[in-house]
Design an enzyme around this catalytic site. Structure first.
Site, PDB file in Angstrom:
ATOM      1  N   TYR A 124     -43.452  58.155  71.596  1.00  0.00           N
ATOM      2  CA  TYR A 124     -42.162  58.523  72.173  1.00  0.00           C
ATOM      3  C   TYR A 124     -41.120  59.234  71.411  1.00  0.00           C
ATOM      4  O   TYR A 124     -40.023  58.572  71.314  1.00  0.00           O
ATOM      5  CB  TYR A 124     -41.841  56.722  72.710  1.00  0.00           C
ATOM      6  CG  TYR A 124     -40.599  56.908  73.641  1.00  0.00           C
ATOM      7  CD1 TYR A 124     -40.675  58.179  75.128  1.00  0.00           C
ATOM      8  CD2 TYR A 124     -39.122  56.427  73.529  1.00  0.00           C
ATOM      9  CE1 TYR A 124     -39.191  57.427  75.724  1.00  0.00           C
ATOM     10  CE2 TYR A 124     -38.100  56.277  74.736  1.00  0.00           C
ATOM     11  CZ  TYR A 124     -38.036  57.115  76.088  1.00  0.00           C
ATOM     12  OH  TYR A 124     -37.236  56.967  76.779  1.00  0.00           O
ATOM     13  N   HIS A 129     -36.296  64.556  74.660  1.00  0.00           N
ATOM     14  CA  HIS A 129     -36.526  63.227  75.877  1.00  0.00           C
ATOM     15  C   HIS A 129     -36.008  62.074  75.844  1.00  0.00           C
ATOM     16  O   HIS A 129     -35.681  61.815  76.669  1.00  0.00           O
ATOM     17  CB  HIS A 129     -38.513  63.387  75.521  1.00  0.00           C
ATOM     18  CG  HIS A 129     -38.779  62.608  76.807  1.00  0.00           C
ATOM     19  ND1 HIS A 129     -38.947  63.118  78.069  1.00  0.00           N
ATOM     20  CD2 HIS A 129     -39.818  60.804  76.715  1.00  0.00           C
ATOM     21  CE1 HIS A 129     -39.524  61.890  78.585  1.00  0.00           C
ATOM     22  NE2 HIS A 129     -39.847  61.169  77.756  1.00  0.00           N
ATOM     23  N   ARG A 138     -29.844  54.254  81.390  1.00  0.00           N
ATOM     24  CA  ARG A 138     -28.953  53.183  80.649  1.00  0.00           C
ATOM     25  C   ARG A 138     -27.400  53.886  80.517  1.00  0.00           C
ATOM     26  O   ARG A 138     -26.911  53.639  81.116  1.00  0.00           O
ATOM     27  CB  ARG A 138     -29.571  53.152  79.862  1.00  0.00           C
ATOM     28  CG  ARG A 138     -30.720  51.843  79.081  1.00  0.00           C
ATOM     29  CD  ARG A 138     -30.760  51.657  78.107  1.00  0.00           C
ATOM     30  NE  ARG A 138     -32.208  52.192  77.517  1.00  0.00           N
ATOM     31  CZ  ARG A 138     -33.063  53.257  77.625  1.00  0.00           C
ATOM     32  NH1 ARG A 138     -33.844  52.712  78.106  1.00  0.00           N
ATOM     33  NH2 ARG A 138     -33.252  54.532  76.893  1.00  0.00           N
ATOM     34  N   GLU A 195     -46.075  64.286  82.262  1.00  0.00           N
ATOM     35  CA  GLU A 195     -45.809  64.570  80.968  1.00  0.00           C
ATOM     36  C   GLU A 195     -46.186  65.534  79.874  1.00  0.00           C
ATOM     37  O   GLU A 195     -47.446  65.423  79.458  1.00  0.00           O
ATOM     38  CB  GLU A 195     -45.419  62.641  80.391  1.00  0.00           C
ATOM     39  CG  GLU A 195     -44.511  62.300  80.690  1.00  0.00           C
ATOM     40  CD  GLU A 195     -44.089  60.699  80.527  1.00  0.00           C
ATOM     41  OE1 GLU A 195     -45.010  60.178  79.743  1.00  0.00           O
ATOM     42  OE2 GLU A 195     -43.156  60.424  80.636  1.00  0.00           O
ATOM     43  N   GLU A 197     -47.496  67.093  76.875  1.00  0.00           N
ATOM     44  CA  GLU A 197     -47.519  65.915  75.355  1.00  0.00           C
ATOM     45  C   GLU A 197     -48.668  67.193  74.595  1.00  0.00           C
ATOM     46  O   GLU A 197     -49.666  67.394  75.103  1.00  0.00           O
ATOM     47  CB  GLU A 197     -47.951  64.379  75.279  1.00  0.00           C
ATOM     48  CG  GLU A 197     -46.744  63.813  76.160  1.00  0.00           C
ATOM     49  CD  GLU A 197     -47.149  62.132  76.494  1.00  0.00           C
ATOM     50  OE1 GLU A 197     -47.550  62.167  75.148  1.00  0.00           O
ATOM     51  OE2 GLU A 197     -46.784  61.650  76.862  1.00  0.00           O
ATOM     52  N   ASP A 229     -49.529  63.300  80.327  1.00  0.00           N
ATOM     53  CA  ASP A 229     -49.308  61.894  80.895  1.00  0.00           C
ATOM     54  C   ASP A 229     -48.658  61.849  81.836  1.00  0.00           C
ATOM     55  O   ASP A 229     -48.097  61.452  81.619  1.00  0.00           O
ATOM     56  CB  ASP A 229     -48.850  61.380  79.451  1.00  0.00           C
ATOM     57  CG  ASP A 229     -48.572  59.749  79.496  1.00  0.00           C
ATOM     58  OD1 ASP A 229     -49.224  58.816  80.303  1.00  0.00           O
ATOM     59  OD2 ASP A 229     -47.327  59.172  79.053  1.00  0.00           O
ATOM     60  N   TYR A 240     -41.076  48.086  84.079  1.00  0.00           N
ATOM     61  CA  TYR A 240     -41.280  48.337  82.921  1.00  0.00           C
ATOM     62  C   TYR A 240     -40.467  47.527  81.919  1.00  0.00           C
ATOM     63  O   TYR A 240     -40.952  46.651  81.225  1.00  0.00           O
ATOM     64  CB  TYR A 240     -40.657  49.247  82.380  1.00  0.00           C
ATOM     65  CG  TYR A 240     -39.637  49.974  82.196  1.00  0.00           C
ATOM     66  CD1 TYR A 240     -39.572  49.860  80.896  1.00  0.00           C
ATOM     67  CD2 TYR A 240     -38.552  50.176  82.768  1.00  0.00           C
ATOM     68  CE1 TYR A 240     -37.972  50.520  80.615  1.00  0.00           C
ATOM     69  CE2 TYR A 240     -36.803  50.057  82.951  1.00  0.00           C
ATOM     70  CZ  TYR A 240     -36.679  50.259  81.950  1.00  0.00           C
ATOM     71  OH  TYR A 240     -35.323  50.672  81.602  1.00  0.00           O
ATOM     72  N   LYS A 249     -48.124  54.289  84.391  1.00  0.00           N
ATOM     73  CA  LYS A 249     -48.731  55.207  83.576  1.00  0.00           C
ATOM     74  C   LYS A 249     -50.800  55.368  83.450  1.00  0.00           C
ATOM     75  O   LYS A 249     -51.214  56.106  83.276  1.00  0.00           O
ATOM     76  CB  LYS A 249     -49.044  54.751  81.655  1.00  0.00           C
ATOM     77  CG  LYS A 249     -47.424  54.790  82.226  1.00  0.00           C
ATOM     78  CD  LYS A 249     -46.660  56.622  81.578  1.00  0.00           C
ATOM     79  CE  LYS A 249     -45.566  56.334  81.360  1.00  0.00           C
ATOM     80  NZ  LYS A 249     -44.829  57.733  80.740  1.00  0.00           N
TER      81      LYS A 249
HETATM   82 MN    MN Z   1     -45.897  59.835  77.631  1.00  0.00          MN
END
Ligand code: MN
Length: 411
Positions: A124, A129, A138, A195, A197, A229, A240, A249
């Site tokens: 991550y 991101h 949040r 995603e 990546e 992803d 989560y 995922k």
């Molecule tokens: Mn990912």
């Protein structure tokens, strides 16, 4: 970089230039899969050139469904094979000129997952991101969690559902609970995302208890791939807490079929962003370990041709691969050849460089348009997502081809 000239016809702007020579697993006409190296629009059949006695590795290593055994021979040997092929493709009196049978057209080949992936870890590591996600879910004022600048945050992903580019993906189903619901419901995911990546393939195993330093880490990285992803945001959001991503995922991740070696990417190294506060000593590193790799995401549908929806760059990563590997092994966790470690979503600073639809549509609040005028916030059935990436310097290009996948309705 010395200038090399191959006698093979390589189209201008090909990802698979003479400087690249990535490894992959291919098959033709339903025959058994085997190992090859890409050059331009062709594949060099490694089993065939080994049988001709032109490389020093036995043909049995290439007559395999995966590259794991070949990679396990170690970089000294695998690098030599790549350089020997480079030489055979550049020298004037090359014996390959009389052996057209060692070349296969990429158009005629089916590509397979290049390695058996025993374990898959997803990091991550993009600060842009992680900040965007933190702002959305949040605190907009305090988006990064307190551990983020100290630890390359990651989680153990699911290896069994990693598929090669071109594999269709069925929309996952799962538990979803939005804020207005009293209890969760079981449904098809309505917030399906990609995603953007990059992943690296582990090239050297370690023993349980062994730690790999940032300095040693490059020896353990065989090469890189593009990695999508796929993520079901609505499932992810409900499941989560507190242990992290799970079924949102694990239904699928797609990877590009050609592994570009770390050695081929050497000329494209750049300095990473400054890390503040100072990291713990086991995460400190010397030299340049970010890579200037231009990335883009295209999306198409049954009614719309491909629309480029993001342009990003691998160089933005806050935590580099050497730090990821050092962190992964700092507790003594062992590595196996073929393990894949992905970077995490690679977002840049501005909206045009966001690496997921979660960010592009800002949690579904800001629809965007495809070329035919149809609107999207997340992926709809029969949409296709295609990621591409390449590095280029002084007219020399080393690219990854693409990783593509189409979303089909739930089974
Ligand atoms: Mn990912």
């Amino acid at each position: 970089m010395t200038t090399l000239k191959t006698w093979v016809t390589v189209p201008h702007n090909s990802d698979f230039s003479i400087y690249n020579l990535p490894f992959g697993i291919f098959s033709v006409n339903g025959d058994a899969p085997k190992a090859g190296i890409a050059i331009g629009e062709l594949i060099v059949d490694l089993e065939a050139i080994s049988e001709l006695g032109l490389i020093s590795v036995d043909a049995s290593y290439f007559k395999q469904k995966t590259l794991n055994e070949f990679i396990s021979l170690g970089k000294k040997i695998t690098n030599k094979v790549r350089l020997d092929v480079q030489r055979l493709l550049t020298i004037e009196n090359s014996p390959l000129k009389n052996h057209s049978e060692v070349f296969v057209s990429q158009k005629d080949a089916k590509m397979h997952l290049p390695v058996h992936v025993g374990d898959y870890t997803d990091f991550y590591s993009s600060i842009e991101h992680a900040t965007n996600v933190g702002k959305m879910f949040r605190d907009p004022e305090n988006a990064l969690l307190s551990n983020w600048r100290h630890i390359p945050v990651g989680y153990h992903g699911r290896a069994s559902s990693i598929v090669v580019s071109g594999t269709d993906i069925h929309r996952p189903m799962g538990q979803v609970k939005t804020n207005d619901m009293e209890v969760p419901v079981f449904k098809t995911s309505g917030n399906l995302d990609f995603e953007l990546e990059m992943g690296f393939v582990v090239g050297k195993s370690t023993e349980l208890g062994e730690r790999v330093s940032t300095k040693q880490a490059a020896e353990h990285i065989f090469g890189l791939v593009l990695f999508n992803d796929w993520s079901a945001r609505d499932i992810q959001k409900w499941e989560y807490v507190p242990l992290g991503p799970f079924l949102g995922k694990s239904f699928a991740s797609s990877m590009s079929p050609w592994i570009v070696t770390l050695e081929a990417l050497e000329p494209f190294k750049v300095q990473g962003p400054e890390q503040q506060p100072e990291v713990l000593s086991y995460l400190k590193y010397e030299g340049e370990h970010n890579y200037d790799i231009q990335l883009e995401v295209g999306m198409s549908s049954e009614s719309s041709s491909e629309t480029t929806i993001s342009r990003s760059n691998f160089k933005y990563m806050y935590w580099n691969m050497m730090q990821q590997l050092a962190h992964h092994t700092v507790n003594g966790c062992n590595l196996n050849v073929g393990d894949v470690m992905a970077s995490g979503t690679i977002s840049g600073k501005d909206e045009s460089s966001y690496g997921s639809l979660l960010e592009i549509s800002w949690g579904g609040k800001k629809p965007f348009e495809l070329k035919d005028g149809s609107k999207r916030t997340f992926i709809e059935d029969n949409d296709t997502v295609t990621m591409r990436g390449f590095a280029e310097k002084d007219g020399k290009r080393v690219g990854f081809g693409q990783v593509t996948g189409t979303i089909l309705p739930s089974k």
